[in-house]
Write a protein that holds these residues in place. Sequence first.
Motif, PDB file in Angstrom:
ATOM      1  N   PHE A   1       0.699  -1.230  -0.102  1.00 55.48           N
ATOM      2  CA  PHE A   1      -0.007  -0.063  -0.054  1.00 55.48           C
ATOM      3  C   PHE A   1       0.939   1.340   0.173  1.00 55.48           C
ATOM      4  CE2 PHE A   1      -3.745  -2.464   1.494  1.00 55.48           C
ATOM      5  CZ  PHE A   1      -4.617  -2.124   0.285  1.00 55.48           C
ATOM      6  N   ASN A   2       2.246   0.893  -0.202  1.00 55.94           N
ATOM      7  CA  ASN A   2       3.160   2.310  -0.244  1.00 55.94           C
ATOM      8  C   ASN A   2       2.911   3.060   0.995  1.00 55.94           C
ATOM      9  OD1 ASN A   2       4.161   1.634  -2.874  1.00 55.94           O
ATOM     10  ND2 ASN A   2       2.186   2.668  -3.817  1.00 55.94           N
ATOM     11  N   VAL A   3       2.968   2.584   2.067  1.00 54.26           N
ATOM     12  CA  VAL A   3       2.975   3.442   3.244  1.00 54.26           C
ATOM     13  C   VAL A   3       4.617   4.071   3.414  1.00 54.26           C
ATOM     14  CG1 VAL A   3       1.391   2.140   4.481  1.00 54.26           C
ATOM     15  CG2 VAL A   3       3.784   1.493   4.896  1.00 54.26           C
ATOM     16  N   PRO A   4       4.778   5.163   4.049  1.00 54.49           N
ATOM     17  CA  PRO A   4       6.103   5.684   4.287  1.00 54.49           C
ATOM     18  C   PRO A   4       7.082   4.631   4.746  1.00 54.49           C
ATOM     19  CG  PRO A   4       4.682   7.140   5.120  1.00 54.49           C
ATOM     20  CD  PRO A   4       3.895   5.853   4.627  1.00 54.49           C
ATOM     21  N   LYS A   5       8.362   4.300   3.894  1.00 52.60           N
ATOM     22  CA  LYS A   5       9.161   3.184   4.418  1.00 52.60           C
ATOM     23  C   LYS A   5       9.562   3.339   6.065  1.00 52.60           C
ATOM     24  CE  LYS A   5      10.508   1.819   0.302  1.00 52.60           C
ATOM     25  NZ  LYS A   5       8.883   1.440  -0.495  1.00 52.60           N
ATOM     26  N   ARG A   6       9.533   4.410   6.567  1.00 54.42           N
ATOM     27  CA  ARG A   6       9.983   4.575   7.964  1.00 54.42           C
ATOM     28  C   ARG A   6       8.890   3.839   8.893  1.00 54.42           C
ATOM     29  NH1 ARG A   6       7.148   9.095   9.987  1.00 54.42           N
ATOM     30  NH2 ARG A   6       6.117  10.484   8.551  1.00 54.42           N
ATOM     31  N   THR A   7       7.522   3.849   8.524  1.00 53.78           N
ATOM     32  CA  THR A   7       6.297   3.315   9.195  1.00 53.78           C
ATOM     33  C   THR A   7       6.333   1.789   9.106  1.00 53.78           C
ATOM     34  OG1 THR A   7       4.887   3.776   7.683  1.00 53.78           O
ATOM     35  CG2 THR A   7       5.374   5.560   9.121  1.00 53.78           C
ATOM     36  N   LEU A   8       7.010   1.227   8.088  1.00 56.27           N
ATOM     37  CA  LEU A   8       7.008  -0.253   7.945  1.00 56.27           C
ATOM     38  C   LEU A   8       6.987  -1.118   9.113  1.00 56.27           C
ATOM     39  CD1 LEU A   8       8.257  -0.992   4.478  1.00 56.27           C
ATOM     40  CD2 LEU A   8       6.060  -1.132   5.224  1.00 56.27           C
ATOM     41  N   PRO A   9       8.181  -0.912  10.083  1.00 55.07           N
ATOM     42  CA  PRO A   9       8.170  -1.573  11.322  1.00 55.07           C
ATOM     43  C   PRO A   9       6.900  -1.314  12.154  1.00 55.07           C
ATOM     44  CG  PRO A   9      10.199  -0.506  10.763  1.00 55.07           C
ATOM     45  CD  PRO A   9       9.361   0.018   9.870  1.00 55.07           C
ATOM     46  N   HIS A  10       6.672  -0.306  12.282  1.00 56.51           N
ATOM     47  CA  HIS A  10       5.192   0.069  13.266  1.00 56.51           C
ATOM     48  C   HIS A  10       4.212  -0.658  12.747  1.00 56.51           C
ATOM     49  CE1 HIS A  10       8.306   3.208  13.441  1.00 56.51           C
ATOM     50  NE2 HIS A  10       8.204   3.208  14.684  1.00 56.51           N
ATOM     51  N   CYS A  11       3.975  -0.653  11.159  1.00 53.55           N
ATOM     52  CA  CYS A  11       2.677  -1.438  10.906  1.00 53.55           C
ATOM     53  C   CYS A  11       3.012  -2.945  11.067  1.00 53.55           C
ATOM     54  CB  CYS A  11       2.744  -1.164   9.230  1.00 53.55           C
ATOM     55  SG  CYS A  11       2.550   0.345   8.575  1.00 53.55           S
ATOM     56  N   GLY A  12       4.095  -3.422  10.958  1.00 49.60           N
ATOM     57  CA  GLY A  12       4.318  -4.829  11.478  1.00 49.60           C
ATOM     58  C   GLY A  12       3.891  -5.062  12.921  1.00 49.60           C
ATOM     59  N   ALA A  13       4.394  -4.070  13.802  1.00 47.25           N
ATOM     60  CA  ALA A  13       4.073  -4.160  15.172  1.00 47.25           C
ATOM     61  C   ALA A  13       2.697  -4.090  15.577  1.00 47.25           C
ATOM     62  CB  ALA A  13       4.955  -3.027  16.006  1.00 47.25           C
ATOM     63  N   VAL A  14       1.917  -3.446  14.863  1.00 46.64           N
ATOM     64  CA  VAL A  14       0.485  -3.531  14.972  1.00 46.64           C
ATOM     65  C   VAL A  14      -0.243  -4.365  14.939  1.00 46.64           C
ATOM     66  CG1 VAL A  14      -1.806  -1.923  14.259  1.00 46.64           C
ATOM     67  CG2 VAL A  14       0.505  -0.752  14.539  1.00 46.64           C
ATOM     68  N   GLY A  15       0.121  -5.084  13.725  1.00 45.55           N
ATOM     69  CA  GLY A  15      -0.563  -6.395  13.387  1.00 45.55           C
ATOM     70  C   GLY A  15      -0.196  -7.472  13.933  1.00 45.55           C
ATOM     71  N   MET A  16       1.062  -7.479  14.504  1.00 41.98           N
ATOM     72  CA  MET A  16       1.712  -8.386  15.598  1.00 41.98           C
ATOM     73  C   MET A  16       0.958  -8.372  16.699  1.00 41.98           C
ATOM     74  SD  MET A  16       5.489  -9.349  16.633  1.00 41.98           S
ATOM     75  CE  MET A  16       5.848  -7.922  17.618  1.00 41.98           C
ATOM     76  N   ALA A  17       0.562  -7.059  17.234  1.00 37.43           N
ATOM     77  CA  ALA A  17       0.012  -6.848  18.507  1.00 37.43           C
ATOM     78  C   ALA A  17      -1.238  -7.326  18.347  1.00 37.43           C
ATOM     79  CB  ALA A  17       0.021  -5.343  19.066  1.00 37.43           C
ATOM     80  N   GLY A  18      -2.342  -6.949  17.263  1.00 37.94           N
ATOM     81  CA  GLY A  18      -3.384  -7.457  16.975  1.00 37.94           C
ATOM     82  C   GLY A  18      -3.614  -9.155  17.021  1.00 37.94           C
ATOM     83  N   TRP A  19      -2.724  -9.512  16.594  1.00 35.78           N
ATOM     84  CA  TRP A  19      -2.655 -11.108  16.520  1.00 35.78           C
ATOM     85  C   TRP A  19      -2.478 -11.713  17.811  1.00 35.78           C
ATOM     86  CZ3 TRP A  19      -4.820 -14.242  13.221  1.00 35.78           C
ATOM     87  CH2 TRP A  19      -4.546 -15.778  13.460  1.00 35.78           C
TER      88      TRP A  19
END
Length: 150
Positions: free
Chosen positions: A15-33
């Motif tokens: 989805f072309n999010v800013p590259k600096r936010t990719l680890p945070h996107c991953g962390a949000v998904g991991m927290a939800g899971w």
Amino acid sequence: MLTSFIASAAFGLIFNVPKRTLPHCGAVGMAGWLVYTIGMRLSAGAIAATLIAAVTVTVISQLFAKQYKTPIIVFSVAGIIPLVPGGLAYDAMRNVVVDNYGLAVQFAVKAFMISGAIAIGLVFSEVINRIIRGSGKHAAHRHAGRTDRR
């Protein structure tokens, strides 16, 4: 946990999010899971566990959005991916193709209910956030508008 992190970060990449936010996107998904997994282990059921996990995803997304001055959707869309019932939807369609309509309906209803729990969780968390932020603004506005009349 690692798989949910990678899936969420990869979806952010798609989805072309800013590259600096990719680890945070991953962390949000991991927290939800993680919240979903804990809910399932505590016998909350898939729908309740998904609802709680979706609220968690939104709360963390709101915090990250504020911290990194980025729209909340950057984190919430990528973070919600591990909760999407794609496997159930696939099973429903597969059973339609093999003329097993009873089982197809069961899978479809469960996928629909889990999808609804995701939507409700995202909206519920946002409503609570607005109420909290709104009540703080109204209180500050009321106090600012007062004059000391003696």
